[in-house]
Enzyme design. Structure first.
Site, PDB file in Angstrom:
ATOM      1  N   HIS A   1       0.846  -1.208   0.000  1.00  0.00           N
ATOM      2  CA  HIS A   1       0.000   0.000   0.000  1.00  0.00           C
ATOM      3  C   HIS A   1       0.879   1.255   0.000  1.00  0.00           C
ATOM      4  O   HIS A   1       0.608   2.213  -0.719  1.00  0.00           O
ATOM      5  CB  HIS A   1      -0.875   0.049   1.261  1.00  0.00           C
ATOM      6  CG  HIS A   1      -1.924  -1.017   1.343  1.00  0.00           C
ATOM      7  ND1 HIS A   1      -2.063  -1.841   2.432  1.00  0.00           N
ATOM      8  CD2 HIS A   1      -2.904  -1.385   0.489  1.00  0.00           C
ATOM      9  CE1 HIS A   1      -3.072  -2.657   2.242  1.00  0.00           C
ATOM     10  NE2 HIS A   1      -3.598  -2.422   1.058  1.00  0.00           N
TER      11      HIS A   1
ATOM     12  N   LYS B   1     -17.069  -6.803   4.496  1.00  0.00           N
ATOM     13  CA  LYS B   1     -16.299  -7.751   5.315  1.00  0.00           C
ATOM     14  C   LYS B   1     -15.885  -7.008   6.589  1.00  0.00           C
ATOM     15  O   LYS B   1     -15.421  -5.875   6.528  1.00  0.00           O
ATOM     16  CB  LYS B   1     -15.087  -8.291   4.558  1.00  0.00           C
ATOM     17  CG  LYS B   1     -14.172  -7.238   3.973  1.00  0.00           C
ATOM     18  CD  LYS B   1     -12.975  -7.865   3.310  1.00  0.00           C
ATOM     19  CE  LYS B   1     -12.044  -6.753   2.830  1.00  0.00           C
ATOM     20  NZ  LYS B   1     -10.921  -7.161   2.095  1.00  0.00           N
TER      21      LYS B   1
ATOM     22  N   ARG C   1      -1.538  -5.863  -7.991  1.00  0.00           N
ATOM     23  CA  ARG C   1      -0.377  -6.670  -7.647  1.00  0.00           C
ATOM     24  C   ARG C   1      -0.120  -7.722  -8.715  1.00  0.00           C
ATOM     25  O   ARG C   1       0.981  -7.906  -9.184  1.00  0.00           O
ATOM     26  CB  ARG C   1      -0.596  -7.375  -6.301  1.00  0.00           C
ATOM     27  CG  ARG C   1      -0.591  -6.454  -5.119  1.00  0.00           C
ATOM     28  CD  ARG C   1      -1.149  -7.124  -3.904  1.00  0.00           C
ATOM     29  NE  ARG C   1      -2.507  -7.594  -4.134  1.00  0.00           N
ATOM     30  CZ  ARG C   1      -3.278  -8.127  -3.209  1.00  0.00           C
ATOM     31  NH1 ARG C   1      -2.816  -8.294  -1.994  1.00  0.00           N
ATOM     32  NH2 ARG C   1      -4.505  -8.508  -3.487  1.00  0.00           N
TER      33      ARG C   1
ATOM     34  N   SER D   1      -2.818  -8.014   3.175  1.00  0.00           N
ATOM     35  CA  SER D   1      -3.069  -7.735   4.594  1.00  0.00           C
ATOM     36  C   SER D   1      -3.471  -9.019   5.310  1.00  0.00           C
ATOM     37  O   SER D   1      -3.113  -9.227   6.472  1.00  0.00           O
ATOM     38  CB  SER D   1      -4.184  -6.694   4.749  1.00  0.00           C
ATOM     39  OG  SER D   1      -3.797  -5.477   4.189  1.00  0.00           O
TER      40      SER D   1
END
Ligand code: PNS
Length: 161
Positions: A17, A41, A90, A128
């Site tokens: 990030h 979520k 990514r 994460s």
């Protein structure tokens, strides 16, 4: 003034990030890194914790602001008078979800562009979720997240938040 919003869960912020933030800060006059307040979520860290971790992770850029939002992203982007949404890519596996989100946002707000920035290859595997898992299982995350986040995650080993 070219303003971009970089939205996300940041639960917690990783070096990936951070890499995107630094790249975006070179392209825009102002980058607002904004944490979603009520993601579908449930987040692991509270909004306050996520905010503090983002703030204390040094950005080496003075045109970066931290904020939070709820509701529709496009409404927030308009409210901030930003012209772009920044998202990091990514790997190819990110593409489907990001493509769908960008086109849905474009349908609602054609004037807002989504700009994808490729993270450095060193972070292409980083997430994460894995970072939290590694920390919980006693692994070393110091090379994966900014210093203040690593310190925070260290506490997970001892069962504290
Ligand atoms: O870091 P994340 O979890 O991938 O971020 C996802 C986020 C926060 C960018 C996305 O869930 C979002 O924009 N939520 C706000 C609600 C919204 O605008 N939904 C319509 C977008 S398709």
């Amino acid at each position: 003034m070219k303003i971009a919003v970089y939205p996300g869960s940041f639960d917690p912020i990783t070096n990936g990030h951070l890499d995107v933030i630094e790249r975006a800060a070179k392209l825009f006059d102002k980058v607002i890194v904004s944490i979603i307040r009520n993601p579908e979520k449930r987040s692991f860290f509270s909004l306050k914790d996520r905010f503090e971790m983002l703030k204390s992770s040094s950005f080496h850029c003075d045109n970066v602001e931290i904020d939070s939002f709820d509701g529709l992203l496009v409404d927030y982007v308009r409210e901030k008078k930003a012209g772009a949404v920044v998202r990091g890519l990514r790997a190819v596996s990110d593409f489907d979800y990001e493509f769908q989100m960008a086109l849905t946002n474009r349908r609602m707000a054609p004037e807002i562009e989504t700009v994808f920035l490729m993270t450095d290859y060193r972070y292409s595997y980083l997430s994460s979720s894995f970072v939290k898992q590694i920390a919980r299982l006693g692994g070393d995350v110091s090379s994966l997240v900014p210093g203040p986040v690593a310190k925070r995650l260290q506490k997970l080993k001892k069962g504290a938040r």
